[in-house]
Structures are given as structure tokens and as C-alpha cells.
Design a protein around this motif. Structure first.
Motif, short mmCIF file in Angstrom:
data_model
loop_
_atom_site.label_atom_id
_atom_site.label_comp_id
_atom_site.label_asym_id
_atom_site.label_seq_id
_atom_site.Cartn_x
_atom_site.Cartn_y
_atom_site.Cartn_z
N GLN A 161 0.84 -1.20 0.00
CA GLN A 161 0.00 0.00 0.00
C GLN A 161 0.86 1.24 0.00
N GLU A 163 1.89 4.79 1.04
CA GLU A 163 1.65 5.52 2.29
C GLU A 163 1.89 7.01 2.20
N ALA A 164 2.98 7.40 1.59
CA ALA A 164 3.33 8.83 1.60
C ALA A 164 4.40 9.10 0.56
N VAL A 165 4.51 10.38 0.18
CA VAL A 165 5.64 10.83 -0.64
C VAL A 165 6.61 11.52 0.32
N LEU A 166 7.84 11.04 0.37
CA LEU A 166 8.86 11.60 1.26
C LEU A 166 9.80 12.45 0.41
N LYS A 167 9.81 13.75 0.70
CA LYS A 167 10.54 14.69 -0.15
C LYS A 167 12.04 14.67 0.15
N SER A 168 12.82 14.73 -0.91
CA SER A 168 14.29 14.74 -0.78
C SER A 168 14.74 13.68 0.21
N TYR A 169 14.22 12.47 0.02
CA TYR A 169 14.44 11.42 1.02
C TYR A 169 15.74 10.67 0.84
N LEU A 170 16.18 10.56 -0.42
CA LEU A 170 17.35 9.76 -0.73
C LEU A 170 18.18 10.47 -1.78
N SER A 176 19.11 14.71 -4.65
CA SER A 176 18.14 14.23 -3.67
C SER A 176 16.78 14.07 -4.35
N MET A 181 6.75 5.96 -0.37
CA MET A 181 6.88 4.87 0.61
C MET A 181 5.70 3.92 0.47
N CYS A 183 4.11 0.00 1.87
CA CYS A 183 4.23 -0.90 3.00
C CYS A 183 3.29 -2.09 2.89
#
Lengths: 192, 187
Positions: A161, A163-170, A176, A181, A183
Motif C-alpha cells: 500500500q 503511504e506517503a511521498v517523502l521529499k528529498s528522502y534519498l 536528492s 513509501m 508498505c
């Protein structure tokens, strides 16, 4: 079995191919898998979304296998039924520190084998295996770059599923990136 | 999402209402003040570890964890510590991001102190660590007060992550928040 009602249309053939779940097996890597490993590890089309740089030589691949693949807590070669040679990789990395209930999944398949449901089958099989082998595991997650639609579809088809968009995460290739994400909880894992 | 209050204030008195806080490193003589919030279950309710049980315990925590920490500050009001805020940088290829956590003595809740401390911390961190691109913080789904603090401090709510962190013996649902170095400037 095919029903021969005249010539099947291309669309029908495509649908038939997609419906066929590929028989894949997962097994640990050995260094003798390096030739198979090279087919994706040296390919920018596969590696462009990877944290690892694309390998350019057989020696680099061997080093990568010795340093990262062989000691990994859970890393498997994806093999298709008619050939012992690996066509891809799936790995599950436990979360650091106290979060023993969580692990992250990653995968890659050689470009020539895309579009056959191999990665999806491998992810499902890996998820099933780790939930079984690690009874404390409750959450399996994965991150995919926003524009990596191929990998995102694999995760979605495997039942993860969003869950979220994580900004400048990696940082990938020095830049970046925003990551999505995904899960899969042991509680709602499709394989139970 | 509500308007970030660091934009043009609706009236001149707006800024007067935000408390004056300062951030400084801890030292062992702060152990008494530290105990005020570290031993209070109302404060430690959403933490990984439970309350400090003794001054000895608090002293040990200060020595082993707080003093050697890469970035751990006392939140001070009128020069007295009323809470703490810390930032943990990522390792290796993750050093472009850091995660923030804070706690505040119960009697000082509801006055905007945590929000002010977060703003001050973000400002300092972006200056001290120029390679920093992402600051993140989590608040448990069952902790709406902390979620509001992060939102008021200018953090963006990214979404709930289910059973993300093991806290107090159970896997917990949390909300992930982030603030980017390239985002709107904070005053």
C-alpha cells in the motif's frame, strides 16, 4: 490450454501472457553467479534508480558481490524455471536499532526479462518467506522514486500500500529525490 | 493545511505572543531541571524510553547520551531550561538529512514554546550543517498535540506510516513530517 478459434489477436495474446504467473525460484547467490549478475548490474536502464553505482567491469561486479551481496542478511537470486542462471535480485534489509519489527525490500531484474511479472512474483515470494522466517516482522516497506513507475507498479501488484511521498528522502546519483513509501503489513499480507 | 504563521502576521501584536526562547548545550549542572520533564510520564508518554527514575539515572543519561550527542540543546525560557531539542544526522550517504525530536516540561505546554524552539533549531541547523537538505520528525498518530506543533513550526505532513517505530514495546503508527532546506524561508 489455448482454444483454437481461429487466429488469436495480439491483445488476446498479451492478456494471456500477463495472466501466466511465471515460475520463479529464489536462492542465495554464489560468486559463480557473477555472469548473470552482470546482466543487470552493468545496465543503466536497471540501475538508474539504484543507490549503487552501475558496475562497468566483471571485477567491480565480483567486488560488489563479495562486499554487499554475500554478507547481506537476506539477499536472493531470482531464477526462472528453465534456467539456473539468475535474472534478478531481491533483498530484504532489517531496519536498524530497536525496530526489529520492520524491514525494507529491494529488487532488480535484467532488462530483457521485464514485462513478464518476474519482479512481482519475486517480491511476493520474498515477502512470504521473510514473514515466515522472522516471526517478529510486522512491517515490510519499500521506497521507489516518484518517476520509477515500473517499480511502483511491481509493489502495487504485489499488494503493497502506498503511504506517503517523502521529499528529498534519498540521494541517487548525487541528486536528492522524492520517494514514495510503500508498505505491507504481516497482518494484511496477501500470502496469509 | 493552515497558513504558516511565519508569513505576514495579521496584526502587529502577533510576534509579542510568541515566547522568547534560547537554545544552549546542556551541562551536568542542569540535571535538576532535566529531571523535571524526564521523570514526568505525561512528557515521556510518547517517547521510546520511559521516565527517569532517579537523579542518578538522569545524570547517567546526560553523561552517556546528551553530552556526547551531535546536537542536543536545552530549551530555555528566561535562561532556565524547560525542555530539550535534539537533531540526529544521518550516517554516510544519509548525512544530507537529520531527524529532530523535542520534549517540554508539562507546566510549559500550550504557550508556543515547542514551536518557537523548533523554529530556532531549524534555523541553527540549516546554518551549521550547510549540506543538510531534509529535516524530518515523527509524531505518533495518537499525539495530535505534537502534530500541531510541527505544523505550526512549518513542517509538511507527509503521511502516516503504519507500525513504523517500536516504542515502549509495541510497533506504533506515526505521522512523518519534513522540512526542506530549499523550502519557504522561516523568519
Amino acid at each position: 490450454m489455448d482454444q483454437h478459434m481461429g487466429v488469436a489477436s495480439k491483445e488476446e495474446e498479451d492478456r494471456e501472457e500477463k495472466r501466466t504467473v511465471p515460475e520463479i525460484t529464489l536462492r542465495p547467490f554464489t560468486l559463480s553467479d557473477v555472469d548473470g549478475f552482470m546482466t543487470w548490474a552493468t545496465d543503466d536502464r536497471v540501475m538508474r534508480f539504484s543507490r549503487r553505482p552501475t558496475c562497468t567491469t566483471k571485477d567491480e561486479c565480483l567486488t560488489h558481490m563479495k562486499d554487499l551481496i554475500m554478507p547481506h542478511p537476506w539477499c536472493r537470486a531470482i531464477c526462472i524455471e528453465d534456467d539456473g542462471r539468475p535474472v534478478g535480485l531481491v533483498s530484504v534489509t532489517p531496519a536498524p536499532g530497536a525496530d526489529v519489527h520492520r524491514a525494507s525490500i529491494g529488487f532488480g531484474v535484467a532488462y530483457d526479462y521485464w514485462g513478464r511479472g518476474i519482479a512481482t512474483a519475486a517480491v511476493k515470494k520474498a515477502a512470504s518467506a521473510v514473514f515466515e522466517e522472522w516471526p517478529l516482522l510486522e512491517r515490510l516497506d519499500a521506497i521507489a522514486e516518484v518517476n520509477n513507475t515500473a517499480s511502483r507498479r511491481v509493489l502495487e501488484k504485489a499488494g503493497f500500500q502506498r503511504e506517503a511521498v517523502l521529499k528529498s528522502y534519498l540521494v541517487l546519483r548525487g541528486e536528492s529525490m522524492d520517494m514514495v513509501m510503500y508498505c505491507l503489513l504481516s497482518a494484511d499480507s496477501m500470502v496469509r | 493545511m493552515q497558513t504558516d504563521s511565519s508569513a505576514v502576521p495579521p496584526n502587529h501584536d502577533h510576534r509579542k505572543q510568541e515566547p522568547e526562547i534560547t537554545l544552549r548545550p546542556f551541562d551536568l549542572s542542569d540535571v535538576g531541571a532535566f529531571m523535571t520533564w524526564a521523570s514526568d510520564p505525561r512528557v515521556t508518554r510518547f517517547q521510546r524510553r520511559g521516565p527517569c527514575t532517579s537523579e542518578e539515572d538522569a545524570r547517567r543519561y546526560l553523561t552517556d547520551h546528551v553530552l556526547p550527542h551531535p546536537w542536543y540543546r536545552a530549551i530555555c525560557v528566561d535562561g532556565s531550561p524547560v525542555g530539550s531539542i535534539n537533531a540526529k544526522p544521518g550516517q554516510g550517504e544519509e548525512r544530507f538529512k537529520a531527524s529532530i525530536a523535542y520534549r517540554l516540561a508539562y507546566q510549559h505546554w500550550g504557550r508556543g514554546i515547542a514551536t518557537a524552539a523548533l523554529r530556532a533549531a531549524v534555523s541553527s541547523l540549516l546554518e551549521e550543517w550547510p549540506h543538510l537538505e531534509r529535516l524530518e520528525a515523527i509524531a505518533e498518530v495518537e499525539n495530535p498535540a505534537s502534530q500541531r506543533v510541527l505544523e505550526k513550526a512549518g513542517f509538511l505532513r507527509e503521511g502516516p506510516l503504519r507500525k513504523y517505530v517500536m516504542l515502549r514495546g509495541k510497533s506504533r503508527d506515526v505521522v512523518m513530517y519534513s522540512l526542506l532546506a530549499t523550502g519557504p524561508k522561516l523568519r
